[in-house]
Structure formats: structure tokens, C-alpha cells
Design an enzyme around this catalytic site. Structure first.
Site: not given
Ligand code: CTP
Length: 403
Positions: A209, A304, A306
Site C-alpha cells: 500500500n 493478524p 497487530i
Molecule cells: N492495524 C494493525 N494490524 C492490522 C490492521 C490494522 O495493527 N492487521 C492497526 C493499524 O496500525 C492502525 C489501526 O489498526 O493503528 C487501523 O485499524 P484498521 O482496522 O486497519 O482501520 P482502517 O485501516 O481504518 O480500516 P477499516 O476502517 O476498514 O477497519
């Protein structure tokens, strides 16, 4: 207050250099150890002898002085200090600092240091107001360099305006503030994730990304700037490792999670990485060939989470877990839902709707969402967001203001 603190003072060439002698005297009186670097032009204004008499140490001036290098290399010199103070900071030295030049001992030490730097500018008013100097100043502020002064008044050159170096008492107060700030998180171990992840399709291709890692790296820098033992786990980025931070480079989300777990226990974790939601389950062991058959279909599987994983209850859960939420609509509502879903303590919610101009830009408008409510931050640069977050984390540990 300054007992046992080590100051590396850089004296550059300006008439205000005489005030630096008084500054050394006051620092020594308060128990600080002072080492001085005198630039060649600085030596036109004060002598190495007077500086040396006041610091009760030798004065360092030449980068390639073999005796200096044998006794103490320039890297060591800049790292053996708690704070670097540049007084007077001339227009020329500020320009060198802003552009990363290292053509003498002073500029090299300033480039090599991983310690906080406080500068007290002194120059002619027109030089101070010149767009080049102001742009350099902005760059340096963005990087976290601290400033005191200049003051306004009559100048040695006969003009009037801003450009006079701050008085020794003012510089001393700024030094005390900088040293107190730089140890607010001393002794605390923190973890930051940053950058994108790369999910391999085959040995040469991957899904990624556009995350630059700027925000996460700035947060690691800011936490280290407050004295935290900072560990950064980063996906592939085009940024240099932040100074004073221990960095683990990873590619995939699974590697990022494993690296984070290996660093536990930490007191605070900030998840700023843009982790790929999916990995390629159909990952090929050999490079996929276009052998005339149909295009391969990628089979994806969830990665996963994180942030959620670090937020799970257990004896290794950091006492503060912070995540980000990038939303294009119902910002606060979605951030609150995310806070609950992930189980973290704070969410920094960010409006990334096209109209906000945030995405891909240099600025962020943050709302800190926690169980205590919502704190709206003004629009600011990613560096400023990082510094404000680091200060808020320090407030949290000092039991001060709740979010
Ligand atoms: N995050 C993470 N591991 C993942 C996905 C996200 O640690 N596999 C963390 C990112 O670092 C960030 C937060 O979760 O702090 C963002 O959450 P995410 O669910 O990815 O939110 P968005 O990208 O905003 O997506 P969505 O709104 O679709 O849930």
C-alpha cells in the site's frame, strides 16, 4: 537541577559569542559539565583559552585533528552529551544544519548526534528575516530542533530588530526546560509500528500500500526525544532509521507481529503501521510464469491484527495501546467502534475524506478518542502530531491529564 548533566556547547562565529562565556560560567555553577566546540569563525570572537578556562576542559575545533580523534572521535563527542547547545547559532550554521552538511567539527557533530539540540540564533536582522533563513528554521523546527530567541533590539551592526542572541539567563532556562522534557519518558520502554507491509505473491512480487511511514517514524523520533527506550518495527519505507531508536525491519504483517511480540514487555505501544488486511494464501514458492494459461487467481487470507493482538488482556499487555483510524465518514462514531473492537486505549482518528486534503499530505487533523471522551487537536504537521502524542503519553504516565 543541572548537576551531572553534560552539555556540548557549539560556539559559532558572531559577536554574541562573548555571551556564551557567561553561559558556560552559569552552567558550571549549576553543576553541569560543559564541553565546547569552537568553530574557526567563532575563534575570531572568543579565544580557545577563555573557553577552556571556563569549561575546565580542552576546546575542540578541528575535525581532522588527530589528537582529538584519538582521544575522542567526533561521533563520541556528540553522543556523550545530554544536550547540544548552539550559541550563537549563525545563519551559516543553521543553513548547514538544515541541509545536513558536515564540513567542520561543529556541523559534523550536529549531524552525527542522536541527542536533543537547542539553538540560540544570532545574526543581523535582514539575515534573520531572509526567506532562506526562515525556511531553514522551519525545516529544523520540523525535525525537532529547539530554539530560544532571537530577541529584538539594537544590534552590533547598528540596525534594530530581531536577531540578538537570547541572554545567558534565557538560554539557561531553555536548557533546563529541554533537559526536563528530554527525560519525561526516561526509563520507559515503548514500541511503535510504522510503514506498509508487503505481502508476497511469489518470490519477486508482492501486494503493498502507499503508506510512507512518515507518521510512525516521527512518533518513534518524538518518543525517543522524550527519553523513552524506543523500539520501531517498520515495514519497507524509503526513510532513514530515526536516530536513537532501535529499529527492526520487516516485510509482512506476520513478521511485524512476531517482531512486536519479541519486544514485549513494553509500557506503551503505538500502532501507526498500515498493515495489509490480507495476505496471499496462494503464495507461490517459485516465480509465477506466464506460460500461456489463464491469469492466476490470488487467494487471500486474513492477516493478524497487530493492534488487537497487542491489546489482548494478559500480563504482557502494554499499559497503554494506541491505534490510528483513517475514516472518510462518521469519524468519531467509527473511531469509538474501532476502539471497542480492537480493545486499545486510545484511537487517533483522522479524517481522510478527499475534501480534508489529509491523504498523502503533510498535515493531519487528529481527534484523540478514548474511554474518557474525545480531544480535538488543531490541524498540524505529522511531526507536530508526533510530538503532541509523545507529550500526551508522558502526561498519561505522570498520572496527569487524562485523555
Ligand atoms: N492495524 C494493525 N494490524 C492490522 C490492521 C490494522 O495493527 N492487521 C492497526 C493499524 O496500525 C492502525 C489501526 O489498526 O493503528 C487501523 O485499524 P484498521 O482496522 O486497519 O482501520 P482502517 O485501516 O481504518 O480500516 P477499516 O476502517 O476498514 O477497519
Amino acid at each position: 537541577m543541572l548537576q551531572g548533566k553534560r552539555i556540548l556547547l557549539v560556539v559559532a562565529g558572531g559577536i554574541a559569542a562573548y555571551k556564551s562565556l557567561e553561559l558556560v560560567r552559569r552552567l558550571r555553577e549549576r553543576g553541569a559539565a560543559v564541553r565546547a566546540i569552537l568553530t574557526r569563525s567563532g575563534a575570531e570572537f572568543v579565544t580557545p583559552l577563555s573557553l577552556s578556562a571556563l569549561t575546565e576542559d580542552k576546546v575542540y575545533s578541528e575535525l581532522f585533528d588527530l589528537t582529538d580523534e584519538q582521544e575522542m572521535g567526533h561521533i563520541q563527542l556528540s553522543r556523550d552529551a545530554d544536550l547540544l547547545v548552539v550559541a550563537p547559532a549563525t545563519a551559516d550554521l543553521l543553513a548547514k544544519m538544515a541541509h545536513g552538511r558536515a564540513d567542520d567539527l561543529a556541523s559534523t557533530a550536529l549531524l552525527a548526534t542522536d541527542k536533543p539540540v537547542l539553538a540560540a540564533p544570532a545574526m543581523n536582522v535582514r539575515m534573520w528575516e531572509h526567506p532562506a533563513t526562515q525556511a531553514n528554521l522551519e525545516t529544523l523546527k520540523q525535525r525537532g530542533i529547539l530554539f530560544t530567541g532571537p530577541n529584538e533590539g539594537a544590534m552590533a551592526c547598528g540596525e534594530f530588530g530581531p536577531g540578538r542572541m537570547a541572554e545567558p539567563a534565557e538560554i539557561l532556562a531553555a536548557i533546563e526546560t529541554a533537559l526536563a522534557a528530554s527525560s519525561r519518558l526516561a526509563g520507559r520502554r515503548v514500541l511503535v509500528t510504522s510503514g506498509p507491509t508487503h505481502e508476497a505473491i511469489d518470490p519477486v512480487r508482492y501486494i503493498a500500500n502507499r503508506s510512507s511511514g512518515k507518521q510512525g517514524h516521527a512518533i518513534a523520533r518524538a518518543l525517543a526525544g522524550l527519553g523513552a527506550e524506543t523500539h520501531l518495527v517498520t515495514g519497507p519505507v524509503a526513510l532513514p532509521d530515526p536516530p536513537g531508536v532501535s529499529v527492526t525491519h520487516v516485510e509482512s504483517a506476520e513478521e511485524m507481529l512476531a517482531a512486536c511480540r519479541a519486544l514485549l514487555p513494553v509500557e506503551a505501544a503505538v500502532c501507526a503501521a498500515a498493515v495489509a488486511d490480507w495476505k496471499v494464501e496462494s503464495r507461490a514458492g517459485e516465480k509465477l510464469k506466464k506460460d500461456g494459461s489463464a491469469a492466476p487467481a490470488l487467494v487471500l487470507a486474513p492477516n493478524p491484527d497487530i493492534l488487537a493482538s497487542l491489546s489482548e488482556a494478559g500480563n504482557q499487555r502494554p499499559s497503554l495501546v494506541v491505534g490510528f483510524a483513517a475514516e472518510t465518514q462518521s469519524l468519531i462514531e467509527n473511531a469509538k467502534a474501532k476502539l471497542a473492537r480492537k480493545g486499545c486505549d486510545w484511537i487517533l482518528a483522522n479524517d481522510v475524506a478527499p475534501a480534508s486534503g489529509t491523504f498523502g499530505g503533510e498535515e493531519n487533523e487528529i481527534h484523540l478518542v478514548s474511554a474518557q471522551g474525545v480531544e480535538d487537536w488543531p490541524r498540524m504537521s505529522k511531526e507536530a502530531v508526533a510530538r503532541r502524542l509523545a507529550e500526551r503519553i508522558a502526561d498519561h504516565f505522570e498520572g496527569g491529564k487524562a485523555a
